[in-house]
Enzyme design. Structure first.
Site, PDB file in Angstrom:
ATOM      1  N   ASP A  70       2.030   6.337 -10.340  1.00  0.00           N
ATOM      2  CA  ASP A  70       1.994   6.805 -11.733  1.00  0.00           C
ATOM      3  C   ASP A  70       1.657   5.638 -12.666  1.00  0.00           C
ATOM      4  O   ASP A  70       1.534   5.820 -13.883  1.00  0.00           O
ATOM      5  CB  ASP A  70       3.279   7.544 -12.137  1.00  0.00           C
ATOM      6  CG  ASP A  70       4.524   6.698 -12.008  1.00  0.00           C
ATOM      7  OD1 ASP A  70       4.434   5.545 -11.534  1.00  0.00           O
ATOM      8  OD2 ASP A  70       5.613   7.194 -12.391  1.00  0.00           O
ATOM      9  N   SER A  71       1.428   4.452 -12.082  1.00  0.00           N
ATOM     10  CA  SER A  71       0.793   3.354 -12.831  1.00  0.00           C
ATOM     11  C   SER A  71      -0.582   3.820 -13.311  1.00  0.00           C
ATOM     12  O   SER A  71      -1.195   3.184 -14.174  1.00  0.00           O
ATOM     13  CB  SER A  71       0.661   2.099 -11.960  1.00  0.00           C
ATOM     14  OG  SER A  71       0.040   2.405 -10.717  1.00  0.00           O
ATOM     15  N   ASP A 108       2.797   9.586  -6.282  1.00  0.00           N
ATOM     16  CA  ASP A 108       4.024   9.423  -7.065  1.00  0.00           C
ATOM     17  C   ASP A 108       4.439  10.735  -7.715  1.00  0.00           C
ATOM     18  O   ASP A 108       3.590  11.477  -8.228  1.00  0.00           O
ATOM     19  CB  ASP A 108       3.784   8.401  -8.185  1.00  0.00           C
ATOM     20  CG  ASP A 108       4.482   7.078  -7.929  1.00  0.00           C
ATOM     21  OD1 ASP A 108       5.459   7.053  -7.153  1.00  0.00           O
ATOM     22  OD2 ASP A 108       4.038   6.070  -8.506  1.00  0.00           O
ATOM     23  N   LYS A 168       6.370   9.797  -3.503  1.00  0.00           N
ATOM     24  CA  LYS A 168       7.277   8.689  -3.816  1.00  0.00           C
ATOM     25  C   LYS A 168       8.035   9.038  -5.081  1.00  0.00           C
ATOM     26  O   LYS A 168       7.455   9.609  -6.005  1.00  0.00           O
ATOM     27  CB  LYS A 168       6.498   7.382  -3.994  1.00  0.00           C
ATOM     28  CG  LYS A 168       7.390   6.213  -4.423  1.00  0.00           C
ATOM     29  CD  LYS A 168       6.704   4.869  -4.296  1.00  0.00           C
ATOM     30  CE  LYS A 168       5.799   4.503  -5.461  1.00  0.00           C
ATOM     31  NZ  LYS A 168       6.468   4.464  -6.780  1.00  0.00           N
ATOM     32  N   GLU A 182      11.520   7.575  -7.754  1.00  0.00           N
ATOM     33  CA  GLU A 182      12.331   6.415  -8.110  1.00  0.00           C
ATOM     34  C   GLU A 182      13.815   6.747  -8.125  1.00  0.00           C
ATOM     35  O   GLU A 182      14.205   7.820  -8.594  1.00  0.00           O
ATOM     36  CB  GLU A 182      11.918   5.907  -9.503  1.00  0.00           C
ATOM     37  CG  GLU A 182      10.468   5.465  -9.553  1.00  0.00           C
ATOM     38  CD  GLU A 182      10.028   5.014 -10.945  1.00  0.00           C
ATOM     39  OE1 GLU A 182      10.878   4.946 -11.873  1.00  0.00           O
ATOM     40  OE2 GLU A 182       8.826   4.729 -11.108  1.00  0.00           O
ATOM     41  N   GLU A 194      10.982  -3.222  -5.945  1.00  0.00           N
ATOM     42  CA  GLU A 194      10.171  -3.847  -7.003  1.00  0.00           C
ATOM     43  C   GLU A 194      11.012  -4.808  -7.824  1.00  0.00           C
ATOM     44  O   GLU A 194      12.102  -4.449  -8.315  1.00  0.00           O
ATOM     45  CB  GLU A 194       9.570  -2.748  -7.911  1.00  0.00           C
ATOM     46  CG  GLU A 194       8.705  -3.345  -9.022  1.00  0.00           C
ATOM     47  CD  GLU A 194       7.778  -2.340  -9.706  1.00  0.00           C
ATOM     48  OE1 GLU A 194       7.757  -1.150  -9.307  1.00  0.00           O
ATOM     49  OE2 GLU A 194       7.074  -2.768 -10.643  1.00  0.00           O
TER      50      GLU A 194
HETATM   51  O1  KIV Z   1       2.952   3.363  -9.727  1.00  0.00           O
HETATM   52  C1  KIV Z   1       2.765   2.405  -8.969  1.00  0.00           C
HETATM   53  O2  KIV Z   1       1.654   1.858  -8.871  1.00  0.00           O
HETATM   54  C2  KIV Z   1       3.886   1.939  -8.172  1.00  0.00           C
HETATM   55  C3  KIV Z   1       3.712   0.659  -7.424  1.00  0.00           C
HETATM   56  C4  KIV Z   1       3.806  -0.493  -8.358  1.00  0.00           C
HETATM   57  C5  KIV Z   1       4.691   0.534  -6.318  1.00  0.00           C
HETATM   58  O3  KIV Z   1       4.908   2.550  -8.158  1.00  0.00           O
END
Ligand code: KIV
Length: 266
Positions: free
Chosen positions: A52-53, A91, A121, A123, A189
């Protein structure tokens, strides 16, 4: 060697578990679009992450918080088309799994059914362990994410987590909770190297570090950081920049403009 990978030796959860057992390092990179997915998958990494970056790296937001499940689906579909060998992890964005476990299962399922991801993924640790268990029970592999968790930036600030003994113990307990809930791997992280090493030794699932030192079972980086796509911002401490692609693109674009204006192209 081909730039693009074939579909042989596809990476599965079994491959990833095996690498933890044998001590082979795992590699993970982000992608948000089709051409980047082709290149990242072609590099031979184990996992492609539609992080989600996306919000900051591709959409111009200043955090991950505005990213929605629809945005993640749109980009995961594009990355799916370019990913043939690596395990594709998507994510779960902010508010797609925190409200309740039913919504979490539905949204995780959409990332697989509509997005084409192999895994999701999310959090959090002990607080989301029951949700991880529900998603895994629905047949959806989950990667957890601990330490600095960007969706909680307003609570945590952007800084190293787990520096004091009590916070370190909490993170170790969180790591054990997500493993117990069925996560197949966990991203660590921005935590101290020594704590990452301790968690890595304590778990049977692999740890994937970013700003967490060399002792993790694998590493993940945001691809645009690694290739130097953004000359407008400083290189983060935990990043190694392997290329300066942004400068090269800017040079090509300027040259095109100058050559059209001068008449030397076409
Ligand atoms: O969103 C993302 O790119 C991430 C990575 C930094 C692990 O969660």
């Amino acid at each position: 060697m081909s730039t693009y990978s074939d579909t042989t030796n596809q990476i599965t959860l079994a491959t990833i578990a095996q690498k933890k057992r044998t001590g082979a390092k795992l590699t993970v990179l982000t992608a948000y679009d089709y051409p980047t997915a082709l290149l990242v998958d072609g590099s031979g990494v184990d996992m492609v992450l539609v992080g989600d970056s996306l919000g900051m790296e591709a959409l111009g937001f200043d955090s991950t918080l505005p990213v929605t499940i629809e945005m993640m689906l749109h980009h995961t579909q594009a990355v799916r088309r370019g990913t043939r060998r690596a395990l594709l992890v998507a994510d779960m964005p902010f508010l797609s799994y925190q409200v309740n476990a039913d919504e979490a299962v539905r949204n995780a399922g959409r990332l697989l059914a509509e997005g084409g991801a192999n895994a999701v993924k999310l959090e959090g640790g002990t607080a989301v362990a029951a949700t991880i268990r529900r998603i895994v029970e629905a047949g959806i592999p989950v990667m957890a994410h601990l330490g600095f968790t960007p969706q909680s930036v307003n609570l945590l600030g952007i800084r190293k987590q787990g520096k004091e003994a009590e916070a370190a113990n909490r993170l170790l307990a969180d790591a054990q909770a997500v493993q117990e809930a069925g996560a197949f791997a966990v991203v660590l992280e921005l935590i101290p190297d020594t704590l990452a090493a301790q968690i890595t030794a304590a778990l049977t699932i692999p740890t994937i570090g970013i700003g967490a030192g060399p002792q993790c079972d694998g590493q993940v980086l945001v691809t645009s950081d690694l290739i130097g796509l953004r000359p407008d911002r400083p290189v983060l401490k935990h990043v190694r920049q392997y290329a300066r692609v942004g400068e090269e693109i800017a040079r090509a674009l300027r040259t095109y403009k100058e050559e059209v204006e001068s008449g030397s192209f076409p």
